[in-house]
Write a protein that holds these residues in place. Structure first.
Motif, short mmCIF file in Angstrom:
data_model
loop_
_atom_site.label_atom_id
_atom_site.label_comp_id
_atom_site.label_asym_id
_atom_site.label_seq_id
_atom_site.Cartn_x
_atom_site.Cartn_y
_atom_site.Cartn_z
N LYS A 1 74.60 25.06 7.04
CA LYS A 1 74.48 23.63 7.34
C LYS A 1 73.00 23.24 7.35
O LYS A 1 72.13 24.05 7.66
CB LYS A 1 75.17 23.28 8.64
N ALA A 2 72.74 21.99 6.99
CA ALA A 2 71.36 21.51 6.93
C ALA A 2 70.77 21.44 8.34
O ALA A 2 71.44 21.00 9.28
CB ALA A 2 71.33 20.13 6.28
N VAL A 3 69.55 21.91 8.47
CA VAL A 3 68.85 21.87 9.75
C VAL A 3 67.48 21.26 9.53
O VAL A 3 66.98 21.21 8.41
CB VAL A 3 68.71 23.28 10.37
N ARG A 4 66.88 20.81 10.61
CA ARG A 4 65.53 20.25 10.54
C ARG A 4 64.65 21.00 11.52
O ARG A 4 65.09 21.39 12.60
CB ARG A 4 65.55 18.78 10.92
N VAL A 5 63.41 21.20 11.12
CA VAL A 5 62.44 21.79 12.02
C VAL A 5 61.35 20.76 12.28
O VAL A 5 61.11 19.88 11.45
CB VAL A 5 61.82 23.09 11.45
N PRO A 6 60.70 20.86 13.44
CA PRO A 6 59.62 19.91 13.73
C PRO A 6 58.47 20.08 12.73
O PRO A 6 58.37 21.11 12.06
CB PRO A 6 59.16 20.31 15.13
N PRO A 7 57.58 19.10 12.66
CA PRO A 7 56.42 19.24 11.78
C PRO A 7 55.58 20.46 12.16
O PRO A 7 55.57 20.89 13.32
CB PRO A 7 55.62 17.96 12.00
N ARG A 8 54.88 21.01 11.18
CA ARG A 8 54.10 22.24 11.39
C ARG A 8 53.10 22.09 12.53
O ARG A 8 52.92 23.02 13.32
CB ARG A 8 53.38 22.60 10.08
N TRP B 1 59.91 29.20 10.69
CA TRP B 1 60.76 28.83 9.56
C TRP B 1 59.97 28.19 8.44
O TRP B 1 60.53 27.54 7.57
CB TRP B 1 61.95 27.98 9.98
N ASP C 1 72.58 28.23 14.05
CA ASP C 1 71.91 27.58 12.92
C ASP C 1 71.03 28.55 12.13
O ASP C 1 70.27 28.13 11.26
CB ASP C 1 71.05 26.41 13.41
N TYR D 1 68.28 27.66 9.05
CA TYR D 1 66.83 27.80 9.18
C TYR D 1 66.29 28.78 8.15
O TYR D 1 65.27 28.52 7.51
CB TYR D 1 66.46 28.29 10.59
N LEU E 1 65.47 27.53 4.72
CA LEU E 1 64.25 26.74 4.54
C LEU E 1 63.09 27.57 4.00
O LEU E 1 62.12 27.03 3.50
CB LEU E 1 63.83 26.12 5.88
#
Length: 156
Positions: free
Chosen positions: A9-16, A84, A135, A139, A142
């Motif tokens: 499933k699609a996941v999002r990580v915070p900005p670097r 990630w 998740d 991750y 990515l």
């Protein structure tokens, strides 16, 4: 694709910048509180955190990071995930050059030797991580390269 053939499933990580700031704050909490706040043991379906100190491959200086882990018998298991993001984390590159390191746990310090899990062992440990982080495959997708499963074995 995950190792079981399903699309993660699609996941999002915070900005670097946020990830790097969080790492810095976490390391500072460990130093300021003497391990009391920012390090914890894994319990049940929750991973723990430890402070890993390696030798810099270029400088020879001691370098410390906070990483998530779980216990596998006497071994500690973590992921070389670099938040990630792309590339290998510096601590993993350091361990590949010199696998001897030290970890700080809530229970004290331990000398370890690092290695990458391979084959059936990697699959077993990856599946254990999946139990702790549902998740995980999203991750990992990515990253442009596979994520190393790092085993920290106790050394005398």
């Amino acid at each position: 694709m995950s190792s079981d053939g399903e699309r993660p499933k699609a996941v999002r990580v915070p900005p670097r910048w946020f990830v790097r700031l969080a790492w810095s704050v976490h390391r500072g909490l460990v130093r300021l509180t003497g391990r009391r706040v920012a390090l914890w043991q894994p319990r049940g379906r929750r991973w723990g955190t430890l402070r890993l100190t390696t030798t810099g491959r270029r400088t020879g200086r001691r370098r410390s990071v906070i990483v998530a882990y779980f216990e596998d018998g006497p071994n500690l298991v973590t992921l070389a995930m670099n938040g990630w993001g792309e590339g290998e984390p510096a601590w993993w590159l350091n361990l590949r050059a010199d696998p001897d390191a030290e970890v700080e746990l809530t229970r004290g310090e331990r000398q370890v030797r690092a290695r990458a899990a391979t084959g059936a062992e990697r699959e077993r440990l990856w599946n254990r991580w999946r139990e702790l982080d549902t998740d995980l495959d999203g991750y990992a997708a990515l990253r442009p390269q596979p994520t190393a499963v790092v085993v920290l074995e106790p050394r005398a």
